[in-house]
Design a protein around this motif. Structure first.
Motif, PDB file in Angstrom:
ATOM      1  N   ILE A  29      90.469  58.002 -25.026  1.00 23.10           N
ATOM      2  CA  ILE A  29      89.667  58.887 -24.189  1.00 23.10           C
ATOM      3  C   ILE A  29      88.233  58.771 -24.653  1.00 23.10           C
ATOM      4  N   ILE A  30      87.364  58.505 -23.689  1.00 29.60           N
ATOM      5  CA  ILE A  30      85.933  58.403 -23.946  1.00 29.60           C
ATOM      6  C   ILE A  30      85.263  59.545 -23.187  1.00 29.60           C
ATOM      7  N   THR A  66      82.302  48.535 -15.495  1.00 28.57           N
ATOM      8  CA  THR A  66      83.550  49.025 -14.909  1.00 28.57           C
ATOM      9  C   THR A  66      83.768  50.480 -15.295  1.00 28.57           C
ATOM     10  N   LEU A  67      83.588  50.792 -16.570  1.00 31.06           N
ATOM     11  CA  LEU A  67      83.705  52.167 -17.045  1.00 31.06           C
ATOM     12  C   LEU A  67      82.659  53.055 -16.379  1.00 31.06           C
ATOM     13  N   ASP A  68      81.433  52.560 -16.264  1.00 32.97           N
ATOM     14  CA  ASP A  68      80.364  53.317 -15.620  1.00 32.97           C
ATOM     15  C   ASP A  68      80.717  53.609 -14.164  1.00 32.97           C
ATOM     16  N   GLY A  69      81.302  52.622 -13.471  1.00 32.03           N
ATOM     17  CA  GLY A  69      81.698  52.820 -12.079  1.00 32.03           C
ATOM     18  C   GLY A  69      82.752  53.902 -11.924  1.00 32.03           C
ATOM     19  N   VAL A  70      83.684  53.956 -12.864  1.00 32.24           N
ATOM     20  CA  VAL A  70      84.709  55.001 -12.843  1.00 32.24           C
ATOM     21  C   VAL A  70      84.057  56.362 -13.061  1.00 32.24           C
ATOM     22  N   LEU A 102      91.614  52.642 -15.841  1.00 38.75           N
ATOM     23  CA  LEU A 102      90.538  53.552 -16.228  1.00 38.75           C
ATOM     24  C   LEU A 102      90.601  54.735 -15.267  1.00 38.75           C
ATOM     25  N   MET A 103      90.686  55.928 -15.828  1.00 38.18           N
ATOM     26  CA  MET A 103      90.839  57.108 -15.003  1.00 38.18           C
ATOM     27  C   MET A 103      89.879  58.187 -15.456  1.00 38.18           C
ATOM     28  N   PRO A 104      89.087  58.706 -14.522  1.00 39.09           N
ATOM     29  CA  PRO A 104      88.177  59.787 -14.914  1.00 39.09           C
ATOM     30  C   PRO A 104      88.922  61.114 -15.024  1.00 39.09           C
ATOM     31  N   ASN A 144      78.047  52.238 -24.626  1.00 44.77           N
ATOM     32  CA  ASN A 144      76.943  52.238 -23.678  1.00 44.77           C
ATOM     33  C   ASN A 144      77.473  51.876 -22.297  1.00 44.77           C
ATOM     34  N   LEU A 145      77.249  52.755 -21.327  1.00 49.82           N
ATOM     35  CA  LEU A 145      77.766  52.529 -19.981  1.00 49.82           C
ATOM     36  C   LEU A 145      77.124  51.321 -19.311  1.00 49.82           C
ATOM     37  N   LYS A 146      75.897  50.982 -19.699  1.00 51.28           N
ATOM     38  CA  LYS A 146      75.246  49.789 -19.127  1.00 51.28           C
ATOM     39  C   LYS A 146      75.971  48.515 -19.558  1.00 51.28           C
ATOM     40  N   ASP A 147      76.574  48.547 -20.754  1.00 52.12           N
ATOM     41  CA  ASP A 147      77.324  47.394 -21.249  1.00 52.12           C
ATOM     42  C   ASP A 147      78.723  47.311 -20.646  1.00 52.12           C
TER      43      ASP A 147
END
Length: 145
Positions: free
Chosen positions: A55-56, A92-96, A131-133, A86-89
């Motif tokens: 979990i992030i 995919t995670l940033d999109g979620v 990946l789930m928000p 870092n979400l810029k790196d």
């Protein structure tokens, strides 16, 4: 055949119920967020039958998330608790996070991933990613005087 299938379904439902009970117990024993999240990742690994879960936490307006819980029964991993992502790196995670919708990558070998995402996939030897928000909505209570 029907009995075997029904038994399998009942066993699955029992696992899910057990996970809910454990999570509820961790919540009711003091609302320690770390304890709740640790219980959640362990139960997800068991129920979904995966090799790793983390979990992030990402605060609104931040450009990074922090690994707050992780669990893997199969790997002896270098712990990444407290590590900032870092979400810029990790687009995919940033999109979620931005889209508030899950992303399922069924084949990481053929997926378009950033170098950082590929590094993580290789470190964890991951073939599939979900990946789930999880969104926490804070409600402000009004007080009357």
């Amino acid at each position: 055949m029907k009995v075997k299938e029904r038994t399998r379904i009942l066993n699955r439902k029992n696992l899910e119920l057990e996970a809910l009970i454990k999570t509820n117990q961790s919540i009711s024993t003091g609302l320690d967020l770390n304890n709740v999240l640790d219980t959640a990742v362990r139960e997800v690994v068991k129920i979904v039958n995966v090799s790793y879960c983390s979990i992030i936490l990402v605060d609104e307006g931040k450009e990074y998330g922090t690994v707050t819980s992780e669990y893997s029964p199969l790997f002896h991993l270098e712990p990444s608790l407290g590590e900032n992502v870092n979400l810029k790196d990790c687009p995919t995670l940033d999109g979620v996070f931005q889209g508030r919708q899950y992303v399922l990558i069924e084949d990481t070998a053929n997926a378009e991933l950033s170098p950082k995402e590929k590094e993580t996939v290789n470190r964890l030897n991951t073939k599939t990613i979900l990946l789930m928000p999880l969104v926490l909505v804070r409600r402000h209570s009004a007080s009357c005087s």
